[in-house]
Design an enzyme around this catalytic site. Structure first.
Site, PDB file in Angstrom:
ATOM      1  N   ASP A   1      -7.526  58.928 158.493  1.00 17.14           N
ATOM      2  CA  ASP A   1      -8.653  58.607 157.624  1.00 17.14           C
ATOM      3  C   ASP A   1      -9.474  57.529 158.320  1.00 17.14           C
ATOM      4  O   ASP A   1      -9.171  56.342 158.180  1.00 17.14           O
ATOM      5  CB  ASP A   1      -8.139  58.117 156.268  1.00 17.14           C
ATOM      6  CG  ASP A   1      -9.242  57.759 155.286  1.00 17.14           C
ATOM      7  OD1 ASP A   1     -10.420  58.020 155.582  1.00 17.14           O
ATOM      8  OD2 ASP A   1      -8.909  57.195 154.225  1.00 17.14           O
TER       9      ASP A   1
ATOM     10  N   HIS B   1     -16.321  58.161 159.243  1.00 14.35           N
ATOM     11  CA  HIS B   1     -16.352  56.699 159.383  1.00 14.35           C
ATOM     12  C   HIS B   1     -15.325  56.228 160.400  1.00 14.35           C
ATOM     13  O   HIS B   1     -14.237  56.804 160.536  1.00 14.35           O
ATOM     14  CB  HIS B   1     -16.172  55.995 158.032  1.00 14.35           C
ATOM     15  CG  HIS B   1     -14.860  56.209 157.345  1.00 14.35           C
ATOM     16  ND1 HIS B   1     -13.742  55.450 157.612  1.00 14.35           N
ATOM     17  CD2 HIS B   1     -14.488  57.095 156.384  1.00 14.35           C
ATOM     18  CE1 HIS B   1     -12.738  55.852 156.846  1.00 14.35           C
ATOM     19  NE2 HIS B   1     -13.162  56.856 156.091  1.00 14.35           N
TER      20      HIS B   1
ATOM     21  N   ASP C   1     -13.914  53.070 160.575  1.00 11.48           N
ATOM     22  CA  ASP C   1     -12.949  52.052 160.168  1.00 11.48           C
ATOM     23  C   ASP C   1     -11.752  52.666 159.456  1.00 11.48           C
ATOM     24  O   ASP C   1     -11.794  53.803 158.966  1.00 11.48           O
ATOM     25  CB  ASP C   1     -13.605  51.003 159.263  1.00 11.48           C
ATOM     26  CG  ASP C   1     -14.119  51.586 157.954  1.00 11.48           C
ATOM     27  OD1 ASP C   1     -14.728  52.678 157.991  1.00 11.48           O
ATOM     28  OD2 ASP C   1     -13.926  50.958 156.893  1.00 11.48           O
TER      29      ASP C   1
ATOM     30  N   GLU D   1     -16.603  51.661 155.762  1.00 17.47           N
ATOM     31  CA  GLU D   1     -16.564  52.593 154.632  1.00 17.47           C
ATOM     32  C   GLU D   1     -15.470  52.225 153.649  1.00 17.47           C
ATOM     33  O   GLU D   1     -15.642  52.347 152.422  1.00 17.47           O
ATOM     34  CB  GLU D   1     -16.342  54.016 155.165  1.00 17.47           C
ATOM     35  CG  GLU D   1     -16.520  55.127 154.142  1.00 17.47           C
ATOM     36  CD  GLU D   1     -15.254  55.459 153.360  1.00 17.47           C
ATOM     37  OE1 GLU D   1     -15.352  56.225 152.381  1.00 17.47           O
ATOM     38  OE2 GLU D   1     -14.164  54.958 153.721  1.00 17.47           O
ATOM     39  N   GLU D   2     -14.341  51.763 154.174  1.00 16.72           N
ATOM     40  CA  GLU D   2     -13.170  51.514 153.337  1.00 16.72           C
ATOM     41  C   GLU D   2     -13.321  50.290 152.429  1.00 16.72           C
ATOM     42  O   GLU D   2     -12.497  50.071 151.547  1.00 16.72           O
ATOM     43  CB  GLU D   2     -11.922  51.344 154.215  1.00 16.72           C
ATOM     44  CG  GLU D   2     -11.539  52.569 155.032  1.00 16.72           C
ATOM     45  CD  GLU D   2     -10.957  53.691 154.188  1.00 16.72           C
ATOM     46  OE1 GLU D   2     -10.962  53.579 152.950  1.00 16.72           O
ATOM     47  OE2 GLU D   2     -10.493  54.687 154.781  1.00 16.72           O
TER      48      GLU D   2
ATOM     49  N   HIS E   1      -3.981  55.846 153.502  1.00 18.06           N
ATOM     50  CA  HIS E   1      -3.839  54.473 153.010  1.00 18.06           C
ATOM     51  C   HIS E   1      -2.383  54.066 152.858  1.00 18.06           C
ATOM     52  O   HIS E   1      -2.073  53.139 152.105  1.00 18.06           O
ATOM     53  CB  HIS E   1      -4.599  54.256 151.689  1.00 18.06           C
ATOM     54  CG  HIS E   1      -6.084  54.394 151.819  1.00 18.06           C
ATOM     55  ND1 HIS E   1      -6.964  53.938 150.844  1.00 18.06           N
ATOM     56  CD2 HIS E   1      -6.854  54.911 152.801  1.00 18.06           C
ATOM     57  CE1 HIS E   1      -8.202  54.193 151.238  1.00 18.06           C
ATOM     58  NE2 HIS E   1      -8.161  54.781 152.423  1.00 18.06           N
TER      59      HIS E   1
ATOM     60  N   ASP F   1     -14.275  63.705 155.248  1.00 17.17           N
ATOM     61  CA  ASP F   1     -13.574  62.502 154.801  1.00 17.17           C
ATOM     62  C   ASP F   1     -12.883  62.693 153.467  1.00 17.17           C
ATOM     63  O   ASP F   1     -13.117  61.945 152.510  1.00 17.17           O
ATOM     64  CB  ASP F   1     -14.561  61.330 154.726  1.00 17.17           C
ATOM     65  CG  ASP F   1     -13.878  60.003 154.390  1.00 17.17           C
ATOM     66  OD1 ASP F   1     -12.671  59.874 154.658  1.00 17.17           O
ATOM     67  OD2 ASP F   1     -14.555  59.100 153.858  1.00 17.17           O
TER      68      ASP F   1
END
Length: 385
Positions: A107, A77, A79, A140-141, A353, A164
């Site tokens: 990520d 992904h 984003d 995705e997030e 994150h 991922d």
């Protein structure tokens, strides 16, 4: 065949482009140019109309080269989570980090960089490979929105890998199903100093429900959390309304439904007991309970041909590969639910994150080597029993 220096340059270029959810336009344009220069066809779908973002999913196709195998899906992904604006990737002592005030974006730009490097190796080495369909998703997030709005009928692949998940040397064949929960407790407002007995505190009612609600690690398969509580207007007003946002996850569908029902029941009971009499009338608190399915269960069979081939590629390289499960959902959950058997391969990212996110160069290279070996397996290796 993997070029570590080029892979690092690719990752650094990707990481330097801020791409928080809903703002993937710049990185989508960069990637479109790269893949077209490699002879792939690139389409951008209309997922942005559903997400409200500035880009759709990229669907990239690379024809087979001297290979009779079926089409293979590779996915990551585009984003990232916030904070992302002004990201500055730094390479020091073989480790990529951010400057410290943003996420790095490994990520999932680690996975994207590995896919790009593999395609470059295929092209420059004229290596045999099956038809490749590469999906680079958006949003995705924030709930796997890009994958959810992808028209999978546009894909021929019935098997694939998503890159991922954290760490290196592992692949997830299982991931939980999940529900999002939204509760709104309505009480009765009153002056907290002059007439508190004429009010019903929505916050206090919610607290009673929460006190009886099973949260955290429920069992080996199931977790639950209330993550946000918003309510009240002032310290001198008995709060009339409070909203609670939470989730439940489980590797067992029935357990997820039981946990969801129990969370609702705890608040329902607390609200049912909250009443008072005002001017001869019984006044009662109320509850709104909203349950939204977040993503479906992912459960790839232990003997799936896809997994056997991946393990064989790892063995050929002398790379130990642990097979397990991930506690979080990914686009792989969606692909599996749409009939595309998909595994989630760890891409090397760590502490995702957070502003402490990092990825080691050696891990980027190791995963890229495995991905290349997997993609280049002879067609007969991949034949199902």
């Amino acid at each position: 065949m993997i070029n570590p220096e080029r892979l690092c340059q690719t990752f650094e270029q990707l990481a330097a482009v801020a791409s928080p959810s809903f703002h993937e336009g710049a990185i989508a344009r960069l990637l479109t140019g790269w893949f077209e220069a490699l002879g792939a066809t690139v389409e951008q779908d209309d997922a942005s109309q559903a997400t409200g973002g500035d880009a759709g999913n990229l669907i990239i196709r690379l024809p087979a080269n001297r290979h009779g195998g079926a089409a293979l899906l590779l996915s990551a992904h585009m984003d990232t989570v916030n904070p992302a604006q002004g990201v500055r990737p730094i390479l020091r002592d073989g480790v990529f980090t951010s400057a410290g005030d943003t996420v790095l974006g490994a990520d999932d730009k680690s996975g994207i960089a590995q896919i790009v490097e593999v395609v470059r190796c295929l092209r420059e080495g004229d290596l045999a490979h099956p038809p490749l369909e590469i999906v680079l998703s958006v949003c995705e997030e924030v709930g796997l929105l890009g994958a959810k709005h992808l028209d999978c009928s546009r894909l021929q692949a019935r098997e694939g890998l998503v890159l991922d998940t954290s760490g290196v040397g592992s692949v997830a064949r299982q991931a939980p199903c999940a529900n999002k929960l939204r509760f709104v407790v309505e009480g009765i407002a009153a002056h907290a100093g002059l007439a508190p007995e004429q009010g019903l505190s929505a916050i206090q009612i919610a607290a009673r429900g929460l006190a009886t609600m099973p949260l955290g690690r429920i069992d080996a398969d199931t977790t639950a959390n209330i993550g946000l509580i918003q309510g009240g207007t002032a310290t001198n007003i008995v709060p009339e309304r409070v909203q609670l946002l939470g989730e439940a996850r489980s590797f067992n569908r029935a357990a997820l439904e039981r946990q969801t029902r129990q969370m609702c029941a705890c608040l329902e009971q607390a609200v049912a007991q909250a009443r008072l009499v005002l001017q001869g009338q019984v006044r009662q608190a109320s509850l709104q309970c909203e349950v939204l399915p977040e993503y479906p269960l992912m459960d790839v069979a232990e003997d799936a041909p896809l997994l056997r081939r991946l393990l064989q590629a790892a063995d050929q390289l002398g790379q130990p590969l642990r097979v397990g499960r991930s506690g979080g959902g990914s686009d792989a959950n969606i692909f599996n639910a749409r009939g595309i058997v998909t595994l989630n391969l760890a891409s090397g990212m760590e502490k995702v994150h957070t502003v402490e996110e990092f990825v080691r160069v050696t891990d980027l290279v190791q995963v890229a080597e495995l991905l290349l070996a997997f993609v280049c397996q002879p067609a007969e290796v991949g034949r199902a029993d």
